[in-house]
Design a protein around this motif. Structure first.
Motif, PDB file in Angstrom:
ATOM      1  N   CYS A  99      40.486  43.363  35.228  1.00  0.00           N
ATOM      2  CA  CYS A  99      39.094  42.874  35.301  1.00  0.00           C
ATOM      3  C   CYS A  99      38.503  43.223  36.665  1.00  0.00           C
ATOM      4  N   LYS A 100      39.280  42.952  37.704  1.00  0.00           N
ATOM      5  CA  LYS A 100      38.804  43.179  39.074  1.00  0.00           C
ATOM      6  C   LYS A 100      38.503  44.659  39.309  1.00  0.00           C
ATOM      7  N   ALA A 101      39.337  45.510  38.711  1.00  0.00           N
ATOM      8  CA  ALA A 101      39.164  46.959  38.886  1.00  0.00           C
ATOM      9  C   ALA A 101      38.062  47.524  37.992  1.00  0.00           C
ATOM     10  N   GLY A 102      37.461  46.666  37.160  1.00  0.00           N
ATOM     11  CA  GLY A 102      36.397  47.133  36.271  1.00  0.00           C
ATOM     12  C   GLY A 102      36.911  47.841  35.035  1.00  0.00           C
ATOM     13  N   LYS A 103      38.234  47.804  34.814  1.00  0.00           N
ATOM     14  CA  LYS A 103      38.784  48.456  33.612  1.00  0.00           C
ATOM     15  C   LYS A 103      38.486  47.608  32.380  1.00  0.00           C
ATOM     16  N   ILE A 104      38.444  46.290  32.566  1.00  0.00           N
ATOM     17  CA  ILE A 104      38.011  45.375  31.506  1.00  0.00           C
ATOM     18  C   ILE A 104      36.688  44.790  31.969  1.00  0.00           C
ATOM     19  N   ASN A 105      35.666  44.905  31.103  1.00  0.00           N
ATOM     20  CA  ASN A 105      34.333  44.462  31.492  1.00  0.00           C
ATOM     21  C   ASN A 105      34.159  42.968  31.208  1.00  0.00           C
ATOM     22  N   ALA A 106      34.950  42.163  31.924  1.00  0.00           N
ATOM     23  CA  ALA A 106      34.928  40.715  31.720  1.00  0.00           C
ATOM     24  C   ALA A 106      35.464  40.052  32.979  1.00  0.00           C
ATOM     25  N   GLN A 107      35.287  38.746  33.057  1.00  0.00           N
ATOM     26  CA  GLN A 107      35.888  37.996  34.163  1.00  0.00           C
ATOM     27  C   GLN A 107      36.846  36.962  33.614  1.00  0.00           C
ATOM     28  N   VAL A 108      37.950  36.752  34.326  1.00  0.00           N
ATOM     29  CA  VAL A 108      38.831  35.629  34.004  1.00  0.00           C
ATOM     30  C   VAL A 108      38.137  34.402  34.598  1.00  0.00           C
ATOM     31  N   ALA A 109      37.589  33.560  33.711  1.00  0.00           N
ATOM     32  CA  ALA A 109      36.740  32.448  34.167  1.00  0.00           C
ATOM     33  C   ALA A 109      37.575  31.240  34.555  1.00  0.00           C
ATOM     34  N   ALA A 110      38.772  31.120  33.978  1.00  0.00           N
ATOM     35  CA  ALA A 110      39.656  30.000  34.324  1.00  0.00           C
ATOM     36  C   ALA A 110      41.066  30.297  33.840  1.00  0.00           C
ATOM     37  N   VAL A 111      42.023  29.692  34.535  1.00  0.00           N
ATOM     38  CA  VAL A 111      43.426  29.764  34.113  1.00  0.00           C
ATOM     39  C   VAL A 111      43.897  28.335  33.861  1.00  0.00           C
ATOM     40  N   ILE A 112      44.472  28.125  32.695  1.00  0.00           N
ATOM     41  CA  ILE A 112      44.949  26.804  32.283  1.00  0.00           C
ATOM     42  C   ILE A 112      46.467  26.851  32.177  1.00  0.00           C
ATOM     43  N   SER A 113      47.112  25.809  32.670  1.00  0.00           N
ATOM     44  CA  SER A 113      48.575  25.726  32.536  1.00  0.00           C
ATOM     45  C   SER A 113      48.970  24.348  32.019  1.00  0.00           C
ATOM     46  N   ASN A 114      50.039  24.326  31.237  1.00  0.00           N
ATOM     47  CA  ASN A 114      50.606  23.021  30.832  1.00  0.00           C
ATOM     48  C   ASN A 114      51.742  22.608  31.763  1.00  0.00           C
ATOM     49  N   LYS A 115      51.990  23.442  32.789  1.00  0.00           N
ATOM     50  CA  LYS A 115      53.021  23.136  33.791  1.00  0.00           C
ATOM     51  C   LYS A 115      52.366  23.184  35.172  1.00  0.00           C
ATOM     52  N   ALA A 116      52.487  22.071  35.917  1.00  0.00           N
ATOM     53  CA  ALA A 116      51.827  21.996  37.221  1.00  0.00           C
ATOM     54  C   ALA A 116      52.429  22.972  38.228  1.00  0.00           C
ATOM     55  N   ASP A 117      53.716  23.368  38.003  1.00  0.00           N
ATOM     56  CA  ASP A 117      54.378  24.237  38.979  1.00  0.00           C
ATOM     57  C   ASP A 117      54.438  25.699  38.534  1.00  0.00           C
ATOM     58  N   ALA A 118      53.626  26.048  37.551  1.00  0.00           N
ATOM     59  CA  ALA A 118      53.636  27.450  37.084  1.00  0.00           C
ATOM     60  C   ALA A 118      53.184  28.374  38.211  1.00  0.00           C
ATOM     61  N   TYR A 119      53.962  29.420  38.452  1.00  0.00           N
ATOM     62  CA  TYR A 119      53.615  30.335  39.552  1.00  0.00           C
ATOM     63  C   TYR A 119      52.289  31.054  39.275  1.00  0.00           C
ATOM     64  N   GLY A 120      51.966  31.221  38.024  1.00  0.00           N
ATOM     65  CA  GLY A 120      50.694  31.864  37.667  1.00  0.00           C
ATOM     66  C   GLY A 120      49.484  31.134  38.236  1.00  0.00           C
ATOM     67  N   LEU A 121      49.597  29.826  38.473  1.00  0.00           N
ATOM     68  CA  LEU A 121      48.483  29.074  39.065  1.00  0.00           C
ATOM     69  C   LEU A 121      48.210  29.566  40.485  1.00  0.00           C
ATOM     70  N   ALA A 132      46.338  32.792  40.292  1.00  0.00           N
ATOM     71  CA  ALA A 132      44.913  32.563  39.999  1.00  0.00           C
ATOM     72  C   ALA A 132      44.184  32.138  41.271  1.00  0.00           C
ATOM     73  N   LYS A 133      44.786  31.189  41.971  1.00  0.00           N
ATOM     74  CA  LYS A 133      44.143  30.703  43.207  1.00  0.00           C
ATOM     75  C   LYS A 133      43.974  31.833  44.210  1.00  0.00           C
ATOM     76  N   ASN A 134      44.989  32.698  44.318  1.00  0.00           N
ATOM     77  CA  ASN A 134      44.898  33.836  45.235  1.00  0.00           C
ATOM     78  C   ASN A 134      43.761  34.785  44.865  1.00  0.00           C
ATOM     79  N   SER A 135      43.369  34.756  43.586  1.00  0.00           N
ATOM     80  CA  SER A 135      42.267  35.612  43.141  1.00  0.00           C
ATOM     81  C   SER A 135      40.953  34.843  43.075  1.00  0.00           C
ATOM     82  N   GLY A 136      40.963  33.591  43.547  1.00  0.00           N
ATOM     83  CA  GLY A 136      39.727  32.803  43.563  1.00  0.00           C
ATOM     84  C   GLY A 136      39.276  32.344  42.189  1.00  0.00           C
ATOM     85  N   ILE A 137      40.226  32.238  41.260  1.00  0.00           N
ATOM     86  CA  ILE A 137      39.876  31.843  39.889  1.00  0.00           C
ATOM     87  C   ILE A 137      40.188  30.359  39.691  1.00  0.00           C
ATOM     88  N   PRO A 138      39.248  29.582  39.117  1.00  0.00           N
ATOM     89  CA  PRO A 138      39.487  28.151  38.900  1.00  0.00           C
ATOM     90  C   PRO A 138      40.697  27.912  37.996  1.00  0.00           C
TER      91      PRO A 138
END
Ligand code: GAR
Length: 210
Positions: A22-44, A47-53
């Protein structure tokens, strides 16, 4: 610009690939939010490093699965997401959720579906003596790992392979095919109708395109 919400439970390498595309413009969309069912998921953290809620919904805070999924779907409705991407989300979604977003949820599953739905796919493939394994991107319906298949990638299994060997090969493929399918969807080329997947109006084969 179209909005994507990504659901994760863990590492988030697929999430990273989609955010990067998305950031590179290869996908014409934005990741508007990332949801996790685990508070310690590294993916969170990714997301934060990319400024995504980010938002965390933990099962322990809800009376049942339906209430939890209702809270998640209300959150997604609030964002008005065009697409929901399951990227290592390891909790089965309720029928209420999958119906509410019918035709708008994608999942990636590490097997050549319909072979090996559910958990421990690598172990199952190795124990069965399979000579190949792979990964599948599919639409999500009420049946676990049962929605219309869109795209698959195959990798070989060699005689002395351990789970990690096959997993590494599969992961490399996942990071290629998932952003591609997300792009198809965002560009309006991919649709689900009557439990089947269509690309550019053409019906994809029973097992998608492998
Ligand atoms: C991926 O390999 C994906 O196929 C699998 O979880 C991994 C998540 O990795 N999904 C499932 O098993 C769903 N049934 P990631 O968090 O690094 O993207």
């Amino acid at each position: 610009m179209k909005k994507i919400v990504v659901l994760i439970s863990g590492q988030g390498t697929n999430l990273q690939a989609i955010m990067d595309a998305c950031k590179a413009g290869k996908i014409n969309a934005q990741v508007a939010a990332v949801i996790s069912n685990k508070a310690d998921a590294y993916g969170l953290i990714r997301a934060k490093n990319s400024g995504i809620p980010t938002a965390v919904f933990e099962r322990k805070n809800y009376a049942d699965n339906s209430q939890m999924d209702r809270a998640i779907s209300d959150y997604i409705d609030g964002i008005a997401a065009d697409l929901i991407v399951l990227a290592g989300y390891m909790k089965i979604l309720t029928a209420g959720f999958t119906r509410h977003f019918a035709g708008k949820i994608l999942n990636i599953h590490p097997s050549l579906l319909p072979k090996y739905p559910g958990l421990n796919t690598y172990q199952k493939a190795i124990e069965a003596g399979d000579s190949e394994h792979g990964t599948t991107v599919h639409f999500v319906n009420e049946k676990m790992d049962g929605g219309a298949v869109i795209l698959q990638a195959k990798v070989p299994i060699f005689p002395d392979d351990r789970i990690e060997d096959v997993e590494e090969r599969v992961k490399i493929q996942e990071l290629q095919i998932y952003p591609l399918v997300v792009k198809w969807f965002v560009d309006g080329r991919l649709k689900e109708a009557g439990g089947k997947a269509y690309l550019d109006g053409q019906l994809l084969a029973e097992n998608g395109y492998a």
